[in-house]
Write a protein that holds these residues in place. Structure first.
Motif, PDB file in Angstrom:
ATOM      1  N   PHE A 175       0.566  -1.249  -0.344  1.00 15.05           N
ATOM      2  CA  PHE A 175      -0.493   0.201  -0.096  1.00 15.05           C
ATOM      3  C   PHE A 175       0.749   0.949   0.180  1.00 15.05           C
ATOM      4  CE2 PHE A 175      -2.136   3.330   2.732  1.00 15.05           C
ATOM      5  CZ  PHE A 175      -2.526   3.569   2.027  1.00 15.05           C
ATOM      6  N   GLU A 176       2.315   1.498   1.114  1.00 12.18           N
ATOM      7  CA  GLU A 176       2.646   2.701   1.018  1.00 12.18           C
ATOM      8  C   GLU A 176       3.585   2.198  -0.717  1.00 12.18           C
ATOM      9  OE1 GLU A 176       5.364   1.762   4.010  1.00 12.18           O
ATOM     10  OE2 GLU A 176       3.980   1.577   5.524  1.00 12.18           O
ATOM     11  N   THR A 177       4.035   1.835  -0.329  1.00 13.94           N
ATOM     12  CA  THR A 177       4.638   1.784  -2.730  1.00 13.94           C
ATOM     13  C   THR A 177       3.565   2.319  -3.871  1.00 13.94           C
ATOM     14  OG1 THR A 177       5.564  -0.308  -1.955  1.00 13.94           O
ATOM     15  CG2 THR A 177       6.041   0.034  -4.202  1.00 13.94           C
ATOM     16  N   ALA A 178       2.690   1.637  -3.269  1.00  9.89           N
ATOM     17  CA  ALA A 178       1.248   2.360  -4.923  1.00  9.89           C
ATOM     18  C   ALA A 178       1.199   4.052  -4.315  1.00  9.89           C
ATOM     19  CB  ALA A 178       0.257   1.115  -4.151  1.00  9.89           C
ATOM     20  N   ARG A 179       1.408   4.050  -2.674  1.00  2.53           N
ATOM     21  CA  ARG A 179       0.400   5.460  -2.679  1.00  2.53           C
ATOM     22  C   ARG A 179       2.015   6.449  -3.067  1.00  2.53           C
ATOM     23  NH1 ARG A 179       0.001   6.562   3.235  1.00  2.53           N
ATOM     24  NH2 ARG A 179       1.633   6.390   3.244  1.00  2.53           N
ATOM     25  N   PHE A 180       3.155   6.644  -3.028  1.00  2.83           N
ATOM     26  CA  PHE A 180       4.007   6.996  -3.165  1.00  2.83           C
ATOM     27  C   PHE A 180       4.254   6.799  -4.449  1.00  2.83           C
ATOM     28  CE2 PHE A 180       8.873   6.399  -4.929  1.00  2.83           C
ATOM     29  CZ  PHE A 180       8.806   7.251  -4.439  1.00  2.83           C
ATOM     30  N   HIS A 181       3.905   6.230  -5.898  1.00  5.49           N
ATOM     31  CA  HIS A 181       4.602   5.836  -7.079  1.00  5.49           C
ATOM     32  C   HIS A 181       3.240   6.489  -7.280  1.00  5.49           C
ATOM     33  CE1 HIS A 181       7.608   3.521  -7.120  1.00  5.49           C
ATOM     34  NE2 HIS A 181       7.456   2.134  -6.753  1.00  5.49           N
ATOM     35  N   GLN A 182       2.158   7.244  -6.803  1.00  3.74           N
ATOM     36  CA  GLN A 182       0.751   7.372  -7.581  1.00  3.74           C
ATOM     37  C   GLN A 182       1.186   9.179  -7.087  1.00  3.74           C
ATOM     38  OE1 GLN A 182      -2.701   6.008  -5.351  1.00  3.74           O
ATOM     39  NE2 GLN A 182      -2.272   4.480  -7.353  1.00  3.74           N
ATOM     40  N   THR A 183       2.086   9.514  -5.756  1.00  3.12           N
ATOM     41  CA  THR A 183       2.462  10.907  -5.555  1.00  3.12           C
ATOM     42  C   THR A 183       4.326  11.019  -5.782  1.00  3.12           C
ATOM     43  OG1 THR A 183       3.776  10.022  -3.552  1.00  3.12           O
ATOM     44  CG2 THR A 183       1.304  10.200  -3.536  1.00  3.12           C
ATOM     45  N   VAL A 184       4.757   9.956  -6.524  1.00  9.97           N
ATOM     46  CA  VAL A 184       5.700  10.777  -8.021  1.00  9.97           C
ATOM     47  C   VAL A 184       5.192  11.667  -8.603  1.00  9.97           C
ATOM     48  CG1 VAL A 184       7.298  10.047  -8.826  1.00  9.97           C
ATOM     49  CG2 VAL A 184       6.902   8.412  -7.122  1.00  9.97           C
ATOM     50  N   ASN A 185       4.222  11.208  -9.757  1.00 10.12           N
ATOM     51  CA  ASN A 185       3.667  11.964 -10.602  1.00 10.12           C
ATOM     52  C   ASN A 185       1.976  12.250 -10.533  1.00 10.12           C
ATOM     53  OD1 ASN A 185       3.390  13.287 -12.969  1.00 10.12           O
ATOM     54  ND2 ASN A 185       3.744  11.638 -14.382  1.00 10.12           N
ATOM     55  N   PRO A 186       2.241  12.938 -10.155  1.00  7.96           N
ATOM     56  CA  PRO A 186       0.536  13.789 -10.147  1.00  7.96           C
ATOM     57  C   PRO A 186      -0.118  14.188 -10.797  1.00  7.96           C
ATOM     58  CG  PRO A 186       1.823  15.529  -8.341  1.00  7.96           C
ATOM     59  CD  PRO A 186       2.322  14.147  -9.018  1.00  7.96           C
ATOM     60  N   ASP A 187       0.095  15.235 -11.687  1.00 12.27           N
ATOM     61  CA  ASP A 187      -0.243  14.987 -12.946  1.00 12.27           C
ATOM     62  C   ASP A 187      -0.305  14.047 -14.326  1.00 12.27           C
ATOM     63  OD1 ASP A 187      -0.130  17.471 -12.250  1.00 12.27           O
ATOM     64  OD2 ASP A 187       1.666  18.203 -12.752  1.00 12.27           O
ATOM     65  N   ALA A 188      -0.176  12.340 -14.082  1.00  6.98           N
ATOM     66  CA  ALA A 188       0.229  11.318 -14.800  1.00  6.98           C
ATOM     67  C   ALA A 188      -1.374  11.435 -15.662  1.00  6.98           C
ATOM     68  CB  ALA A 188       0.623  10.193 -14.086  1.00  6.98           C
ATOM     69  N   PRO A 189      -2.527  11.536 -15.019  1.00  3.91           N
ATOM     70  CA  PRO A 189      -3.789  11.386 -15.767  1.00  3.91           C
ATOM     71  C   PRO A 189      -3.826  12.620 -16.325  1.00  3.91           C
ATOM     72  CG  PRO A 189      -3.955  11.268 -12.947  1.00  3.91           C
ATOM     73  CD  PRO A 189      -2.771  11.821 -13.153  1.00  3.91           C
ATOM     74  N   ILE A 190      -3.466  13.344 -16.701  1.00  5.34           N
ATOM     75  CA  ILE A 190      -3.555  15.058 -17.014  1.00  5.34           C
ATOM     76  C   ILE A 190      -2.778  14.462 -18.515  1.00  5.34           C
ATOM     77  CG2 ILE A 190      -2.826  16.867 -18.003  1.00  5.34           C
ATOM     78  CD1 ILE A 190      -2.653  17.155 -14.831  1.00  5.34           C
ATOM     79  N   ASN A 191      -1.716  13.844 -18.504  1.00  7.09           N
ATOM     80  CA  ASN A 191      -1.219  13.255 -20.012  1.00  7.09           C
ATOM     81  C   ASN A 191      -1.757  12.273 -20.983  1.00  7.09           C
ATOM     82  OD1 ASN A 191       0.853  12.633 -21.792  1.00  7.09           O
ATOM     83  ND2 ASN A 191       2.318  11.641 -20.299  1.00  7.09           N
ATOM     84  N   ILE A 192      -2.069  12.376 -21.950  1.00  4.42           N
ATOM     85  CA  ILE A 192      -3.348  12.103 -22.597  1.00  4.42           C
ATOM     86  C   ILE A 192      -2.426  10.709 -23.921  1.00  4.42           C
ATOM     87  CG2 ILE A 192      -5.313  12.596 -22.150  1.00  4.42           C
ATOM     88  CD1 ILE A 192      -5.818  14.087 -24.649  1.00  4.42           C
ATOM     89  N   ASP A 193      -1.555  11.458 -23.743  1.00  8.46           N
ATOM     90  CA  ASP A 193      -0.591  11.061 -25.191  1.00  8.46           C
ATOM     91  C   ASP A 193      -0.263   9.974 -24.813  1.00  8.46           C
ATOM     92  OD1 ASP A 193       0.047  13.665 -25.478  1.00  8.46           O
ATOM     93  OD2 ASP A 193       2.128  13.789 -24.749  1.00  8.46           O
ATOM     94  N   PRO A 194      -0.476   9.218 -26.705  1.00  8.09           N
ATOM     95  CA  PRO A 194      -0.293   7.460 -26.778  1.00  8.09           C
ATOM     96  C   PRO A 194       0.970   6.531 -26.008  1.00  8.09           C
ATOM     97  CG  PRO A 194      -0.309   8.852 -28.337  1.00  8.09           C
ATOM     98  CD  PRO A 194      -0.206   9.539 -27.835  1.00  8.09           C
ATOM     99  N   VAL A 195       0.891   5.919 -25.699  1.00  9.16           N
ATOM    100  CA  VAL A 195       2.960   5.235 -25.368  1.00  9.16           C
ATOM    101  C   VAL A 195       3.306   5.075 -26.726  1.00  9.16           C
ATOM    102  CG1 VAL A 195       3.394   3.102 -24.442  1.00  9.16           C
ATOM    103  CG2 VAL A 195       1.234   4.418 -23.193  1.00  9.16           C
ATOM    104  N   THR A 196       4.492   4.927 -27.244  1.00  9.81           N
ATOM    105  CA  THR A 196       4.831   4.568 -28.740  1.00  9.81           C
ATOM    106  C   THR A 196       5.921   3.328 -28.561  1.00  9.81           C
ATOM    107  OG1 THR A 196       6.246   6.928 -28.087  1.00  9.81           O
ATOM    108  CG2 THR A 196       4.064   6.757 -29.352  1.00  9.81           C
ATOM    109  N   ILE A 197       6.010   3.426 -26.776  1.00 13.50           N
ATOM    110  CA  ILE A 197       7.541   2.844 -26.238  1.00 13.50           C
ATOM    111  C   ILE A 197       6.983   0.990 -26.604  1.00 13.50           C
ATOM    112  CG2 ILE A 197       8.561   1.612 -24.927  1.00 13.50           C
ATOM    113  CD1 ILE A 197       7.510   3.332 -21.906  1.00 13.50           C
TER     114      ILE A 197
END
Length: 96
Positions: free
Chosen positions: A38-60
């Motif tokens: 739980f702590e790890t998931a919460r940490f990774h969600q707070t590392v990049n809080p603007d991730a839902p705003i990025n709607i660019d397609p994944v090109t990897i």
């Protein structure tokens, strides 16, 4: 006779009671890491809080690799044929 049964019951119950009433608790690996996911998931969600705003397609992944992964994923849900089961009777009491 009743006295022997009473003594037997007391001797049977005493170790169970004393064994279950342990006051010392050793900390296990599970206790040490309780809540870590739980702590790890919460940490990774707070590392990049603007991730839902990025709607660019994944090109990897290139198209072929992505389709291969998707096909393997979809094939994993298909009913697979059962492998034959071989039973070996070692008890000597085989079917006659």
């Amino acid at each position: 006779m009743h006295k022997n049964i009473l003594i037997f019951i007391i001797l049977l119950i005493c170790p169970i009671i004393f064994g279950c009433s342990s006051t010392s608790h050793r900390q296990t690996l599970l206790d040490e890491n309780w809540g870590r996911s739980f702590e790890t998931a919460r940490f990774h969600q707070t590392v990049n809080p603007d991730a839902p705003i990025n709607i660019d397609p994944v090109t990897i992944l290139d198209g072929k690799a992505a389709m291969n992964n998707l096909d393997q994923y979809q094939d994993s849900f298909k009913k697979k044929s059962k492998k034959p089961v071989v039973n070996i009777n070692l008890s000597g009491m085989g079917v006659k």
